[in-house]
Write a protein that holds these residues in place. Structure first.
Motif, mmCIF file in Angstrom:
data_model
loop_
_atom_site.group_PDB
_atom_site.id
_atom_site.type_symbol
_atom_site.label_atom_id
_atom_site.label_comp_id
_atom_site.label_asym_id
_atom_site.label_seq_id
_atom_site.Cartn_x
_atom_site.Cartn_y
_atom_site.Cartn_z
ATOM 1 N N ASN A 49 0.807 -1.232 0.000
ATOM 2 C CA ASN A 49 0.000 0.000 0.000
ATOM 3 C C ASN A 49 0.835 1.275 0.000
ATOM 4 O OD1 ASN A 49 0.774 -0.529 2.697
ATOM 5 N ND2 ASN A 49 -0.961 0.576 3.534
ATOM 6 N N LYS A 50 2.068 1.210 0.499
ATOM 7 C CA LYS A 50 2.865 2.424 0.592
ATOM 8 C C LYS A 50 3.253 2.975 -0.782
ATOM 9 C CE LYS A 50 2.796 2.052 5.047
ATOM 10 N NZ LYS A 50 1.906 2.884 5.841
ATOM 11 N N LEU A 51 3.197 2.114 -1.792
ATOM 12 C CA LEU A 51 3.553 2.589 -3.143
ATOM 13 C C LEU A 51 2.650 3.729 -3.587
ATOM 14 C CD1 LEU A 51 4.342 -0.412 -5.513
ATOM 15 C CD2 LEU A 51 5.907 1.297 -4.596
ATOM 16 N N ARG A 52 1.344 3.569 -3.323
ATOM 17 C CA ARG A 52 0.412 4.623 -3.774
ATOM 18 C C ARG A 52 0.706 5.941 -3.072
ATOM 19 N NH1 ARG A 52 -4.156 2.793 -6.781
ATOM 20 N NH2 ARG A 52 -4.595 0.582 -6.494
ATOM 21 N N LYS A 53 1.085 5.861 -1.791
ATOM 22 C CA LYS A 53 1.396 7.099 -1.051
ATOM 23 C C LYS A 53 2.704 7.709 -1.568
ATOM 24 C CE LYS A 53 -0.562 5.319 3.261
ATOM 25 N NZ LYS A 53 -0.268 5.137 4.688
ATOM 26 N N LEU A 54 3.639 6.836 -1.893
ATOM 27 C CA LEU A 54 4.951 7.325 -2.346
ATOM 28 C C LEU A 54 4.862 7.987 -3.726
ATOM 29 C CD1 LEU A 54 7.284 4.456 -1.103
ATOM 30 C CD2 LEU A 54 7.181 6.791 -0.215
ATOM 31 N N ALA A 159 4.050 7.565 5.922
ATOM 32 C CA ALA A 159 3.676 8.349 4.725
ATOM 33 C C ALA A 159 2.223 8.808 4.834
ATOM 34 C CB ALA A 159 3.921 7.573 3.425
ATOM 35 N N SER A 160 1.771 8.917 6.098
ATOM 36 C CA SER A 160 0.353 9.180 6.350
ATOM 37 C C SER A 160 0.107 10.633 6.733
ATOM 38 C CB SER A 160 -0.171 8.233 7.442
ATOM 39 O OG SER A 160 -0.330 6.953 6.917
ATOM 40 N N ASP A 161 0.256 11.509 5.765
ATOM 41 C CA ASP A 161 -0.286 12.854 5.902
ATOM 42 C C ASP A 161 -1.262 13.017 4.732
ATOM 43 O OD1 ASP A 161 1.395 12.963 3.743
ATOM 44 O OD2 ASP A 161 2.532 14.711 4.413
ATOM 45 N N LEU A 191 -9.977 -3.180 5.651
ATOM 46 C CA LEU A 191 -8.515 -3.052 5.530
ATOM 47 C C LEU A 191 -7.871 -2.931 6.905
ATOM 48 C CD1 LEU A 191 -7.470 0.588 4.671
ATOM 49 C CD2 LEU A 191 -9.763 0.035 5.388
ATOM 50 N N PRO A 192 -6.535 -3.148 6.973
ATOM 51 C CA PRO A 192 -5.823 -2.855 8.215
ATOM 52 C C PRO A 192 -5.612 -1.358 8.359
ATOM 53 C CG PRO A 192 -4.405 -4.057 6.651
ATOM 54 C CD PRO A 192 -5.648 -3.701 5.921
ATOM 55 N N ASN A 193 -5.642 -0.869 9.596
ATOM 56 C CA ASN A 193 -5.370 0.548 9.846
ATOM 57 C C ASN A 193 -4.194 0.642 10.823
ATOM 58 O OD1 ASN A 193 -5.371 3.181 11.001
ATOM 59 N ND2 ASN A 193 -7.519 3.463 10.439
ATOM 60 N N GLY A 194 -3.070 1.209 10.340
ATOM 61 C CA GLY A 194 -1.895 1.408 11.198
ATOM 62 C C GLY A 194 -1.750 2.890 11.502
ATOM 63 N N SER A 195 -1.109 3.618 10.576
ATOM 64 C CA SER A 195 -0.971 5.064 10.755
ATOM 65 C C SER A 195 -2.135 5.817 10.092
ATOM 66 C CB SER A 195 0.368 5.534 10.190
ATOM 67 O OG SER A 195 0.461 5.213 8.817
ATOM 68 N N SER A 196 -3.119 5.091 9.616
ATOM 69 C CA SER A 196 -4.439 5.613 9.185
ATOM 70 C C SER A 196 -4.519 6.281 7.816
ATOM 71 C CB SER A 196 -5.021 6.597 10.228
ATOM 72 O OG SER A 196 -5.083 5.992 11.485
ATOM 73 N N GLY A 197 -3.393 6.433 7.117
ATOM 74 C CA GLY A 197 -3.434 7.139 5.835
ATOM 75 C C GLY A 197 -4.199 6.394 4.751
ATOM 76 N N THR A 198 -4.126 5.085 4.776
ATOM 77 C CA THR A 198 -4.811 4.291 3.755
ATOM 78 C C THR A 198 -6.326 4.419 3.949
ATOM 79 O OG1 THR A 198 -2.917 2.817 3.783
ATOM 80 C CG2 THR A 198 -4.902 1.990 2.720
ATOM 81 N N LEU A 286 -1.018 -13.398 3.536
ATOM 82 C CA LEU A 286 -1.190 -12.149 4.290
ATOM 83 C C LEU A 286 0.051 -11.958 5.150
ATOM 84 C CD1 LEU A 286 -4.824 -12.848 5.533
ATOM 85 C CD2 LEU A 286 -4.176 -11.058 3.893
ATOM 86 N N ASP A 287 0.301 -10.738 5.578
ATOM 87 C CA ASP A 287 1.467 -10.497 6.441
ATOM 88 C C ASP A 287 1.046 -10.624 7.909
ATOM 89 O OD1 ASP A 287 0.161 -7.730 6.473
ATOM 90 O OD2 ASP A 287 1.796 -7.538 7.918
ATOM 91 N N PRO A 288 2.010 -10.826 8.816
ATOM 92 C CA PRO A 288 1.648 -11.096 10.223
ATOM 93 C C PRO A 288 1.309 -9.849 11.053
ATOM 94 C CG PRO A 288 4.035 -11.231 9.922
ATOM 95 C CD PRO A 288 3.448 -10.990 8.564
ATOM 96 N N VAL A 289 1.687 -8.665 10.582
ATOM 97 C CA VAL A 289 1.544 -7.457 11.414
ATOM 98 C C VAL A 289 0.264 -6.684 11.059
ATOM 99 C CG1 VAL A 289 2.649 -5.257 12.065
ATOM 100 C CG2 VAL A 289 4.043 -7.305 11.685
ATOM 101 N N TYR A 290 -0.086 -6.685 9.780
ATOM 102 C CA TYR A 290 -1.231 -5.882 9.319
ATOM 103 C C TYR A 290 -2.358 -6.784 8.795
ATOM 104 C CZ TYR A 290 2.211 -2.143 9.640
ATOM 105 O OH TYR A 290 3.151 -1.265 10.110
ATOM 106 N N GLY A 291 -2.128 -7.366 7.621
ATOM 107 C CA GLY A 291 -3.195 -8.116 6.959
ATOM 108 C C GLY A 291 -3.669 -9.318 7.759
ATOM 109 N N MET A 317 -5.884 -5.900 0.054
ATOM 110 C CA MET A 317 -4.607 -6.550 0.385
ATOM 111 C C MET A 317 -3.502 -5.502 0.273
ATOM 112 S SD MET A 317 -4.801 -10.433 -1.014
ATOM 113 C CE MET A 317 -3.389 -10.898 -0.038
ATOM 114 N N THR A 318 -2.777 -5.295 1.387
ATOM 115 C CA THR A 318 -1.850 -4.161 1.470
ATOM 116 C C THR A 318 -0.375 -4.563 1.409
ATOM 117 O OG1 THR A 318 -2.063 -4.290 3.865
ATOM 118 C CG2 THR A 318 -3.440 -2.662 2.738
ATOM 119 N N GLY A 319 -0.099 -5.854 1.228
ATOM 120 C CA GLY A 319 1.310 -6.278 1.093
ATOM 121 C C GLY A 319 1.927 -6.620 2.440
ATOM 122 N N GLY A 320 3.241 -6.453 2.524
ATOM 123 C CA GLY A 320 3.924 -6.714 3.798
ATOM 124 C C GLY A 320 4.386 -8.143 3.990
#
Ligand code: PLP
Length: 336
Positions: A49-54, A159-161, A191-198, A286-291, A317-320
């Motif tokens: 998911n960070k690709l879209r923010k980047l 990358a969550s602004d 979806l998973p929510n970490g720093s909330s930008g997605t 899926l990844d162990p921390v988010y998905g 699906m956000t990767g990881g």
């Protein structure tokens, strides 16, 4: 209202990410029809998911004439790894500040997964303790780089602004187009929510389009009230950045922290079972921390009857996946 093309952007996803139906898993769970949007596909740097923010942050860094990117995160940060890969491939330098946020000191966590990929990329990394003041640490590195004649650009946390969240405004547009093409309407995006930008970007994007769809974030970093507040503020900032007149209220922000367990990056039994279940039924990791945790929240929501049988759910699906290699021992214990 501004268009996404009014912002500095470099394209990092060469195509619309596909949506696929998880028929075997949906039948097995006996609840709603589950679909996935494959933002985990590996376009560059193992994707996610960070690709879209980047796309927007690296675009902005280029426009400002920066030549070195600073990113921060936990030791096994997906953002740090993918930022490093993108930065190098776009001709920037990259330095990472990685915080010892999760108390795991085994070799897999310390050296495998994202840490291994950072090592292969050979970017400079600074490992700091869990109580380090990240703001000060970043400022110090920024000053050091400026003193050396470089022009640093700092990627904000996760990358969550508002600028980073534009990546998921773009994804909301994509999903709306796909719903039209597929001639169906999703009741929820989950979806998973970490720093909330997605989550915030999707919320702002659908509101700006006036598409009525519930976005449900399973929080994997903070409790639900902190996460909901962050998400609301960020979604509003994103609409402001777009000069949109759409409104978002607190009732629009759906956050559930029941899958979080004992905290960020700490495995739960249900996460492990869910990673295995989705792999066995659909061949997807899926990844162990988010998905893994977010999908576990979805599965328990289905079991509790929170999602109805005739509903359609789109899980993002956000990767990881590199994170799985850092959590090897969880998947060895208790398997065949
Ligand atoms: C794989 C993965 N999924 C989901 C997220 C959560 O995204 P956000 O921080 O925008 O809430 C992250 C963020 O680090 C991530 O790496």
């Amino acid at each position: 209202m501004k268009k996404l093309s009014d912002f500095n952007r470099i394209k990092l996803l060469p195509m619309v990410t596909p949506i696929q139906s998880l028929t075997r898993l949906s039948d097995y769970l006996g609840g709603p029809q589950i679909y996935v949007k494959r933002d985990d596909l590996n376009f560059i740097g193992e994707g996610g998911n960070k690709l879209r923010k980047l796309e927007f942050h690296i675009g902005e860094a280029k426009a400002r004439g920066a030549n070195v990117i600073i990113a921060t995160g936990a030791l096994q940060s997906n953002l740090a790894r993918v930022t490093a890969a993108v930065a190098l491939s776009q001709g920037f330098g990259c330095e990472l500040i990685l915080k010892s946020k999760v108390r795991r000191y085994d070799d897999d966590y310390q050296y495998n997964g994202n840490v291994l990929l950072d090592k292969i990329l050979d970017v400079r990394t600074y490992n700091v303790s869990s109580d380090a003041d990240m703001l000060k640490t970043v400022r110090r590195l920024e000053d050091k780089l400026r003193d050396a004649g470089k022009k640093p650009y700092i990627i904000p946390f996760g990358a969550s602004d508002a600028l980073g969240s534009l990546g998921y405004v773009s994804c909301a547009n994509e999903i709306a187009d796909q719903m039209r093409e597929m001639d169906l309407r999703f009741d929820y995006v989950v979806l998973p929510n970490g720093s909330s930008g997605t989550h915030a970007g999707l919320l702002a994007g659908f509101k700006a389009l006036d598409v009525d769809i519930d976005i449900k974030g399973y929080s994997v970093l903070d409790n639900d009230s902190v996460t909901a507040d962050n998400t609301l503020e960020l979604a509003r900032d994103t609409l402001k950045l777009l000069d949109s007149r759409a409104k978002i209220g607190s009732s629009d922000v759906l956050v559930d922290d029941r899958c979080l367990g004992d905290g960020y990056g700490i495995p739960t039994r249900r996460m492990i079972e869910t990673v295995r279940l989705v792999a066995e039924k659909e061949g997807l990791f899926l990844d162990p921390v988010y998905g893994g945790k977010a999908f576990a929240g979805l599965v328990s929501g289905i079991k509790m009857g929170k999602y109805r049988r005739n509903q359609k759910i789109l899980y993002l699906m956000t990767g990881g996946v590199p994170g799985l290699y850092a959590y090897r021992k969880e998947f060895y214990s208790g398997s065949h």
